[in-house]
Design an enzyme around this catalytic site. Structure first.
Site, short mmCIF file in Angstrom:
data_model
loop_
_atom_site.label_atom_id
_atom_site.label_comp_id
_atom_site.label_asym_id
_atom_site.label_seq_id
_atom_site.Cartn_x
_atom_site.Cartn_y
_atom_site.Cartn_z
N CYS A 149 36.60 48.66 42.95
CA CYS A 149 36.42 47.22 43.16
C CYS A 149 36.27 46.60 41.78
O CYS A 149 35.35 46.96 41.03
CB CYS A 149 35.16 46.99 44.00
SG CYS A 149 34.74 45.25 44.22
N ASN A 150 37.19 45.70 41.45
CA ASN A 150 37.13 45.07 40.13
C ASN A 150 35.87 44.23 39.96
O ASN A 150 35.28 44.17 38.90
CB ASN A 150 38.35 44.19 39.92
CG ASN A 150 39.60 45.01 39.71
OD1 ASN A 150 39.96 45.33 38.59
ND2 ASN A 150 40.27 45.40 40.79
N THR A 151 35.48 43.55 41.04
CA THR A 151 34.32 42.66 40.96
C THR A 151 33.06 43.47 40.65
O THR A 151 32.27 43.09 39.78
CB THR A 151 34.18 41.87 42.27
OG1 THR A 151 35.46 41.31 42.60
CG2 THR A 151 33.17 40.76 42.15
N TYR B 184 32.85 39.97 47.84
CA TYR B 184 31.91 39.97 46.72
C TYR B 184 32.33 38.95 45.66
O TYR B 184 31.53 38.53 44.84
CB TYR B 184 31.90 41.34 46.03
CG TYR B 184 31.07 42.43 46.70
CD1 TYR B 184 30.62 42.31 48.01
CD2 TYR B 184 30.75 43.58 45.99
CE1 TYR B 184 29.87 43.34 48.59
CE2 TYR B 184 29.99 44.60 46.56
CZ TYR B 184 29.56 44.47 47.86
OH TYR B 184 28.81 45.48 48.42
N CYS C 225 42.55 42.99 41.55
CA CYS C 225 41.65 43.11 42.70
C CYS C 225 42.29 44.15 43.60
O CYS C 225 43.50 44.07 43.87
CB CYS C 225 41.53 41.77 43.42
SG CYS C 225 40.66 41.92 45.01
N THR C 226 41.49 45.11 44.03
CA THR C 226 42.08 46.24 44.76
C THR C 226 42.54 45.86 46.17
O THR C 226 43.23 46.65 46.82
CB THR C 226 41.11 47.42 44.81
OG1 THR C 226 39.87 46.98 45.38
CG2 THR C 226 40.86 47.96 43.42
N ASP D 201 34.24 50.17 47.73
CA ASP D 201 34.77 48.80 47.59
C ASP D 201 33.98 47.87 48.51
O ASP D 201 33.32 48.33 49.45
CB ASP D 201 36.26 48.75 47.96
CG ASP D 201 36.85 47.35 47.74
OD1 ASP D 201 36.57 46.74 46.69
OD2 ASP D 201 37.55 46.85 48.63
N SER D 202 34.07 46.58 48.23
CA SER D 202 33.44 45.60 49.11
C SER D 202 34.04 45.66 50.52
O SER D 202 33.40 45.24 51.48
CB SER D 202 33.62 44.19 48.55
OG SER D 202 35.01 43.90 48.48
N1 DGL Z 1 38.54 44.66 46.07
C1 DGL Z 1 37.58 43.84 45.36
C2 DGL Z 1 38.01 43.71 43.91
O1 DGL Z 1 38.77 44.54 43.45
C3 DGL Z 1 37.40 42.55 46.13
C4 DGL Z 1 36.13 41.87 45.82
C5 DGL Z 1 35.68 40.91 46.89
O2 DGL Z 1 35.11 41.39 47.87
O3 DGL Z 1 35.85 39.70 46.71
O4 DGL Z 1 37.59 42.81 43.21
#
Ligand code: DGL
Length: 272
Positions: free
Chosen positions: A71-73, A40, A190-191, A8-9
């Site tokens: 991470c969804n992004t 991200y 978003c996780t 994840d980010s």
């Molecule tokens: N946890 C990431 C997601 O699910 C966060 C992305 C970010 O860093 O903005 O999108």
């Protein structure tokens, strides 16, 4: 043999890892949070793709045969390119999975009114991935999206419970609810957001159910391993979890331990 990689980010993927570990307690996991470069969600397609590819390559180099983009992004902006173009170079027999498909496959089953809200980063919302994917599995379900650009920075700096933090969260949730009064489900796309799930549930009307992805993704990983015995046989099983971060380990250990309620000792690495 190697651990299952979870990327994840920042801290968000820990919420997914926790649920995966409940389903697969005997496996080894290697978590990587790119906290130094989070968020991200406001970054361009090219940058998210570059950072995600660096992270996946790092996890492969450390022995992972299977990597989950928690991470969804990254799942929205990098997964397909990595699967289609990069895998043959960086790990032809290895696999990378994301979190959007498992969630979109079941969204239609969760709503009675066919009206679902999505809270996510700007990157995930602008990719339209949820809208496109849900259309395939449940054409009658309408997705209303709300980007929440402040939420990941708030959570990364552990300010989500401050007065100002809660004001930002409330405003975005209210803006989403206004899009359709029939909305009966809100998906946390978003996780990072499960960390504030209780607060979100407390400010929405009673008939609106707030859904996070952890269990959904965990069940799909279990199912994937059952259907892919060759990959499964390369996943080591000593029930260990190792944590890597691109940020200072002191900060990661304090925040990560707070978020998941267990003591974490991380290792700092550089990406890129
Ligand atoms: N946890 C990431 C997601 O699910 C966060 C992305 C970010 O860093 O903005 O999108």
């Amino acid at each position: 043999m190697g651990p299952i990689g979870v990327f994840d980010s920042g801290y968000g993927g820990l919420t997914i890892l926790q649920d995966i570990k409940k389903q697969l307690p005997e496996y080894d996991f290697l978590y990587l949070g790119d906290n130094a470069r989070a968020p991200y969600g406001t970054r361009s397609f090219e940058v998210v793709y570059k950072f995600t590819l660096e992270a996946v390559t790092e996890l492969f180099n450390r022995g992972c045969e299977l990597v989950i983009l928690a991470c969804n992004t990254s799942s929205a902006k990098a997964l397909r390119s990595i699967q289609q173009n990069d895998l043959k170079m960086i790990g032809p027999d290895k696999r990378v999975l994301g979190v959007i498909r498992p969630s979109t496959e079941i969204i239609g089953d969760l709503t009675k009114s066919n009206s679902v809200g999505l809270l996510a980063t700007e990157g995930t919302v602008s990719s339209n991935s949820y809208v496109i994917e849900v259309k395939k599995y449940s054409p009658s379900t309408k997705i209303y999206q709300q980007a929440c650009p402040m939420w990941v920075p708030l959570i990364e700096s552990n300010k989500q419970n401050s007065h100002t933090g809660r004001e930002f969260i409330r405003e975005d949730v209210e803006n989403l609810l206004k899009k359709d009064p029939k909305m009966d489900v809100i998906v946390l796309g978003c996780t990072h957001y499960p960390i504030i799930k209780d607060y979100i549930q407390s400010i929405v009307p009673d008939h609106v159910k707030v859904i996070s992805q952890g269990n959904i993704v965990a069940e799909r990983v279990l199912d994937y391993l059952n259907r892919h015995p060759k990959i499964e046989s390369k996943c080591s099983k000593s029930a260990t979890s190792t944590y890597l971060t691109t940020e200072s380990t002191d900060e990661f250990d304090t925040n990560a331990s707070y978020y998941i309620g267990e003591k974490i000792v991380s290792v700092n690495i550089k990406l890129g």
